[in-house]
Design a protein around this motif. Structure first.
Motif, PDB file in Angstrom:
ATOM      1  N   GLY A 191       0.728  -1.147  -0.005  1.00 27.36           N
ATOM      2  CA  GLY A 191       0.106   0.005   0.066  1.00 27.36           C
ATOM      3  C   GLY A 191       0.839   1.287  -0.230  1.00 27.36           C
ATOM      4  O   GLY A 191       0.299   2.292  -0.741  1.00 27.36           O
ATOM      5  N   ILE A 192       1.916   1.108   0.451  1.00 26.20           N
ATOM      6  CA  ILE A 192       2.965   2.450   0.753  1.00 26.20           C
ATOM      7  C   ILE A 192       3.613   2.561  -0.784  1.00 26.20           C
ATOM      8  O   ILE A 192       3.625   3.500  -1.116  1.00 26.20           O
ATOM      9  N   TYR A 193       3.917   1.638  -1.303  1.00 27.50           N
ATOM     10  CA  TYR A 193       4.613   1.460  -2.507  1.00 27.50           C
ATOM     11  C   TYR A 193       3.681   1.998  -3.633  1.00 27.50           C
ATOM     12  O   TYR A 193       3.887   2.778  -4.366  1.00 27.50           O
ATOM     13  N   GLN A 194       2.500   1.451  -3.548  1.00 31.57           N
ATOM     14  CA  GLN A 194       1.638   1.898  -4.470  1.00 31.57           C
ATOM     15  C   GLN A 194       0.872   3.271  -4.289  1.00 31.57           C
ATOM     16  O   GLN A 194       0.589   3.827  -5.351  1.00 31.57           O
ATOM     17  N   SER A 195       1.451   4.034  -3.479  1.00 28.20           N
ATOM     18  CA  SER A 195       1.104   5.289  -3.083  1.00 28.20           C
ATOM     19  C   SER A 195       2.105   6.148  -4.022  1.00 28.20           C
ATOM     20  O   SER A 195       1.780   7.280  -4.337  1.00 28.20           O
ATOM     21  N   VAL A 196       3.322   5.687  -4.160  1.00 21.85           N
ATOM     22  CA  VAL A 196       4.306   6.278  -4.863  1.00 21.85           C
ATOM     23  C   VAL A 196       4.762   6.046  -6.271  1.00 21.85           C
ATOM     24  O   VAL A 196       4.856   6.723  -7.196  1.00 21.85           O
ATOM     25  N   TYR A 232       6.382  -3.313 -10.182  1.00 22.14           N
ATOM     26  CA  TYR A 232       6.574  -1.874 -10.422  1.00 22.14           C
ATOM     27  C   TYR A 232       7.540  -1.153 -11.474  1.00 22.14           C
ATOM     28  O   TYR A 232       8.510  -1.760 -11.672  1.00 22.14           O
ATOM     29  N   VAL A 233       7.099  -0.151 -11.992  1.00 18.73           N
ATOM     30  CA  VAL A 233       7.948   0.620 -13.244  1.00 18.73           C
ATOM     31  C   VAL A 233       9.003   1.585 -12.178  1.00 18.73           C
ATOM     32  O   VAL A 233       8.400   2.285 -11.663  1.00 18.73           O
ATOM     33  N   LEU A 234      10.152   1.502 -12.621  1.00 15.33           N
ATOM     34  CA  LEU A 234      10.934   2.456 -11.958  1.00 15.33           C
ATOM     35  C   LEU A 234      11.541   3.514 -13.061  1.00 15.33           C
ATOM     36  O   LEU A 234      11.753   3.044 -14.307  1.00 15.33           O
TER      37      LEU A 234
END
Length: 506
Positions: free
Chosen positions: A59-64, A169-171
């Motif tokens: 949930g934290i990762y998907q916020s950023v 995730y895409v960086l």
């Protein structure tokens, strides 16, 4: 209103704490939304290292950061940074169409190069992705206009599901190559709904709304996520008004507070389970089977969790693709005693081993293990409880050094058997501690099975074998309690992710 000394102290403490963050005490006119979160954030890279496969951090990762494919609150996929995707006719290539008009948090444009680079990076074993053996099934990533093409070196029927799951995730290629891993950890950027404004390790992260977010700017412009690993402390946070939202509180506290707060308790894709490591006494099938039959799962759900939970006997819930209701492991105390006796154990000569667990990470996790240990003691099992933080579990599991028994919550938000039974029970997986060659032989061919019906039936057969031999002890499907201050509307996500960009004012 009559105030006791205790009430006055609570109000004073809440005022001081709220002042430290510059927050109003209650939900009216919230300028900065505060969330009391149940886990720390060890790393800002959502694609590598042990924390990348911690479902609770997502949930934290998907916020950023954005994932390749968006997962909706009901777990169904939707266009994200990719607008379309698929295989060619003979499934020797995958293709992906990349969304246009997206920018990174530093204002630079998001491009197809970022997608190709991100996929190639986690496919490289040297990068350290815990899911490299999934991403490594794609190679020769290349950009053709606004599309990314990759060759399939080994067919994986779940590859696109992983694009909205752990590590998917895409960086930012240019930024990451410029600042390196340490620089990215110090100042991470993504394309997600929030930008990192301030991060205090083991304390909090403050997020600022991305007004240019392609999915629409979030309603709350500033969000502070406080890392509060103790369940009682999270209750105090929302009851005092110091935090506006929290999750994973004890169910009796949820029932008490939902009368004056906004409460949401919805089933999620997480399950509670006990890993059994194939060491020491767990090599004895009688011990394993006795441990499974001695647990009264429904009583634990009813008495400890207030009925908030669904009993399970395999690593699938009813929402998962390979769920088979005919596979059951009954609570049978007499059978447990009989099995132990066959191996020379009993209440007067108990079999002994250690069980590890978190405390407060999930509602009543420690108390559930206490109850299980009590049930085991009745049949002739003496288990010593060891408490650890969730990060320690990942460390030990990755090194295959868990205790003979270890309580854990397994997240499988895509509902595929590969990402439940597969990774939990396949010996070569870094997420498994059971290394039996017979099970490896059953699971191995299913990774690349192209016939979907045959694949699902194969996984059901694996689940039956696992249950009959007690190679793991599934316990329950979780119901996640979320409390919010009046005036804050939380949209529950069936993955269990608490997503601030889905929160609104009433």
């Amino acid at each position: 209103m009559k105030l006791s000394r205790r009430s006055l102290l609570q109000i004073s403490a809440a005022t001081v704490a709220a002042g430290a963050f510059g927050l109003p005490a209650r939900a009216q006119a919230i300028e900065e939304l505060v969330i009391a979160y149940n886990v720390n954030l060890p790393s800002w890279d959502p694609t590598v290292g042990p924390s990348a496969v911690n479902p609770t951090i997502q949930g934290i990762y998907q916020s950023v950061f954005d994932q390749y494919i968006l997962q909706q609150p009901d777990l169904k996929p939707a266009p994200g940074l990719l607008t379309e995707w698929g295989w060619n006719d003979d499934k020797t290539q995958v293709w992906m169409t990349v969304r246009e008009g997206v920018t990174w948090h530093d204002g630079s444009p998001f491009t197809a190069e970022d997608v190709a680079w991100s996929l190639a990076r986690v496919a490289n074993p040297e990068t350290g992705s815990p899911i490299q053996f999934v991403w490594g099934t794609l190679a020769n990533h290349r950009v053709e206009g606004n599309k990314v093409i990759a060759d399939v070196t080994q067919f994986d029927p779940t590859i696109f599901k992983w694009m909205y799951f752990l590590t998917g995730y895409v960086l930012p290629k240019a930024y990451y190559e410029k600042v390196g891993a340490e620089g990215f950890e110090a100042a991470p950027i993504g394309t997600g709904p929030y930008m990192v404004e301030k991060f205090e390790r083991n304390a909090f992260v403050r997020l600022k709304a991305n007004e240019n977010y392609w999915g629409g700017a979030p309603e709350f412009k500033t969000v502070t996520i406080k890392f509060v690993t103790d369940a009682a402390a999270r209750v105090a946070e929302v009851e005092s008004g110091n935090s506006h939202v929290t999750l994973e509180v004890p169910y009796e506290e949820y029932d008490r507070l939902k009368a004056t707060m906004t409460g949401v308790a919805a089933p999620i894709s997480d399950i509670g389970m006990i890993f059994l490591n194939d060491i020491d006494v767990m090599l004895d099938p009688n011990v394993r089977k006795a441990a499974a039959h001695a647990i009264d799962k429904q009583a634990i759900i009813d008495r400890l969790l207030g009925g908030y939970g669904v009993k399970i006997d395999t690593l699938q819930t009813a929402e998962y693709d390979a769920y088979d209701a005919s596979i059951t492991v009954a609570y049978d105390e007499a059978k447990a005693i009989e099995l132990l006796a066959a191996s020379g154990f009993g209440p007067d000569n108990p079999v002994k081993f250690k069980i590890q667990t978190t405390k407060g990470f999930k509602p009543k996790d420690y108390e559930m293990v206490q109850a299980i240990v009590g049930l085991w003691r009745k049949v002739g099992i003496e288990a010593e409880i060891e408490i650890y933080e969730i990060a320690k579990h990942y460390e030990l599991r990755g090194a295959d050094t868990l205790a003979p028994a270890a309580f854990y919550n397994w997240g499988n938000s895509v509902g595929d058997p590969t990402t439940s039974t597969g990774f939990a029970m396949f010996g070569p997986s870094p997420h498994s501690v059971w290394d039996g060659e017979d099970l490896i032989g059953m699971i191995g061919p299913l990774w690349g099975e192209q016939d979907e019906a045959k694949r699902i039936e194969g996984w059901k057969a694996v689940d039956r074998f696992v249950a009959e031999n007690a190679l793991v002890i599934p316990l329950l499907q979780y119901v996640q309690p979320v409390l919010a201050a009046p005036g804050v509307v939380v949209t529950p996500h069936a993955s269990g992710s608490l997503l601030p960009h889905l929160m609104k004012r009433a």
